[in-house]
Write a protein that holds these residues in place. Structure first.
Motif, PDB file in Angstrom:
ATOM      1  N   TRP A  93       0.817  -1.221   0.000  1.00  0.00           N
ATOM      2  CA  TRP A  93       0.000   0.000   0.000  1.00  0.00           C
ATOM      3  C   TRP A  93       0.852   1.273   0.000  1.00  0.00           C
ATOM      4  N   ARG A  95       3.282   1.920  -1.789  1.00  0.00           N
ATOM      5  CA  ARG A  95       3.767   2.211  -3.142  1.00  0.00           C
ATOM      6  C   ARG A  95       2.647   2.648  -4.084  1.00  0.00           C
ATOM      7  N   ILE A  96       1.410   2.685  -3.597  1.00  0.00           N
ATOM      8  CA  ILE A  96       0.294   3.083  -4.457  1.00  0.00           C
ATOM      9  C   ILE A  96       0.371   4.574  -4.741  1.00  0.00           C
ATOM     10  N   ASP A  99      -3.839   7.372  -4.911  1.00  0.00           N
ATOM     11  CA  ASP A  99      -4.378   7.033  -3.601  1.00  0.00           C
ATOM     12  C   ASP A  99      -5.658   7.825  -3.316  1.00  0.00           C
ATOM     13  N   ILE A 161      -5.140   0.463 -10.571  1.00  0.00           N
ATOM     14  CA  ILE A 161      -4.259   1.035  -9.552  1.00  0.00           C
ATOM     15  C   ILE A 161      -2.895   1.293 -10.179  1.00  0.00           C
ATOM     16  N   THR A 162      -2.281   2.408  -9.781  1.00  0.00           N
ATOM     17  CA  THR A 162      -0.929   2.733 -10.225  1.00  0.00           C
ATOM     18  C   THR A 162       0.006   2.543  -9.047  1.00  0.00           C
ATOM     19  N   ILE A 163       1.047   1.774  -9.254  1.00  0.00           N
ATOM     20  CA  ILE A 163       1.897   1.380  -8.134  1.00  0.00           C
ATOM     21  C   ILE A 163       3.367   1.405  -8.529  1.00  0.00           C
ATOM     22  N   PHE A 172       6.782   3.143 -12.365  1.00  0.00           N
ATOM     23  CA  PHE A 172       5.398   2.906 -11.971  1.00  0.00           C
ATOM     24  C   PHE A 172       4.704   2.096 -13.062  1.00  0.00           C
ATOM     25  N   THR A 174       0.543   0.822 -14.172  1.00  0.00           N
ATOM     26  CA  THR A 174      -0.885   0.851 -13.889  1.00  0.00           C
ATOM     27  C   THR A 174      -1.449  -0.519 -14.195  1.00  0.00           C
ATOM     28  N   VAL A 189       5.372  -5.342  -6.001  1.00  0.00           N
ATOM     29  CA  VAL A 189       4.313  -5.975  -6.783  1.00  0.00           C
ATOM     30  C   VAL A 189       4.864  -7.230  -7.459  1.00  0.00           C
TER      31      VAL A 189
END
Length: 272
Positions: A93, A95-96, A99, A161-163, A172, A174, A189
């Motif tokens: 979370w 690294r999200i 947000d 979600i983009t992480i 990053f 998505t 991830v």
């Protein structure tokens, strides 16, 4: 008489040592049993609210009837199937990037100015973006797994979600809604489905012949599954275009959209 006393004293000392060893063994067995206790399966006859493992505060999560949950010896859920869309914190979370989430609200057209930014659409209905504080909406009717800390290690996300990927480096991705997203224990991830065409470096790119115009990057196709190493390099993915990759100095060609597995040594092969 003295010999008998010594003999008895020797027996007493031996008995104490044996008892101490047995006690230590029993304590160790108990500890191992507690730590490595087998999870218990439980079939739900109705939608049931239960606590995930690792939670110290918060509302219970509703799990779906006629499905099986795995619980620990305290009755907390290790894995199960969500009854409804549910906001939960994933393992990664921190690294999200995106947000926030949107909620719909109505207005009577008066002078009303919300505290949060809103998107107007020239009607009485508008959307407000609210911070999620590291939570992701997971899709109802799909399975989730929880870490010992109470975060989700694997589950189907209901929104893109983009992480961040990789540690101590820029990058990053998505990941697409309605796809399973998994995380390593450290929050990196592990796998997901790309929401858009994305240029990434495969693992072992340094050990392959690198063209200066792409610096080892390969463009992977949107809506295809991607698997990452713990450092953020691609282990398996589907290139958008035909890919030429060197295996032991010999060119190998992979078709566009073909799932390809990469190795740390710089080789690649079609995924089985």
């Amino acid at each position: 008489m003295n010999k008998d006393i010594d003999r008895k004293g020797g027996y007493n000392m031996l008995d104490k040592k044996v008892l101490l060893q047995i006690t230590l063994i029993l304590c160790f067995v108990t500890f191992v049993s507690d730590v490595f206790a087998e999870p218990i399966s439980k079939k739900l006859s109705k939608n049931e609210e239960l606590y995930p493992q690792g939670w110290s505060v918060g509302d219970q999560v509703k799990f779906k009837k006629n499905t099986v949950v795995m619980i620990n010896d305290s009755g907390a859920v290790i894995s199960g199937t969500l009854a409804n869309d549910t906001f939960l914190r994933p393992q990664g979370w921190q690294r999200i990037i995106n947000d926030y989430y949107f909620i719909s609200a109505y207005t009577n057209g008066g002078n009303f100015f919300p505290r949060h930014y809103r998107y107007w659409n020239n009607s009485n209905l508008y959307s407000i973006a609210l911070p999620s504080y590291g939570h992701v909406r997971y899709k109802g009717g799909t399975a989730v797994s929880f870490s010992a800390e109470g975060t989700v290690t694997s589950g189907t996300v209901a929104n893109d979600i983009t992480i961040g990927i990789g540690d101590n480096q820029y990058g990053f991705v998505t990941l697409k809604s309605d796809s399973i997203v998994g995380f390593y224990d450290d929050g990196a991830v592990k796998m997901g489905t790309l929401a858009e065409d994305t240029k990434l470096r495969p693992i072992g790119w340094q050990n392959n012949a690198v063209e200066l115009d792409n610096a080892g990057f390969v463009e992977f196709k949107a809506k295809t599954e991607i698997n990452f190493s713990i450092d953020g390099y691609v282990l398996k993915g589907s290139p958008k275009k035909a890919l030429i990759w060197k295996n032991n100095g010999i060119d190998s060609t992979f078709r566009a959209d073909e799932a390809v597995e990469f190795t740390e040594q710089g080789a690649a092969s079609a995924a089985e």
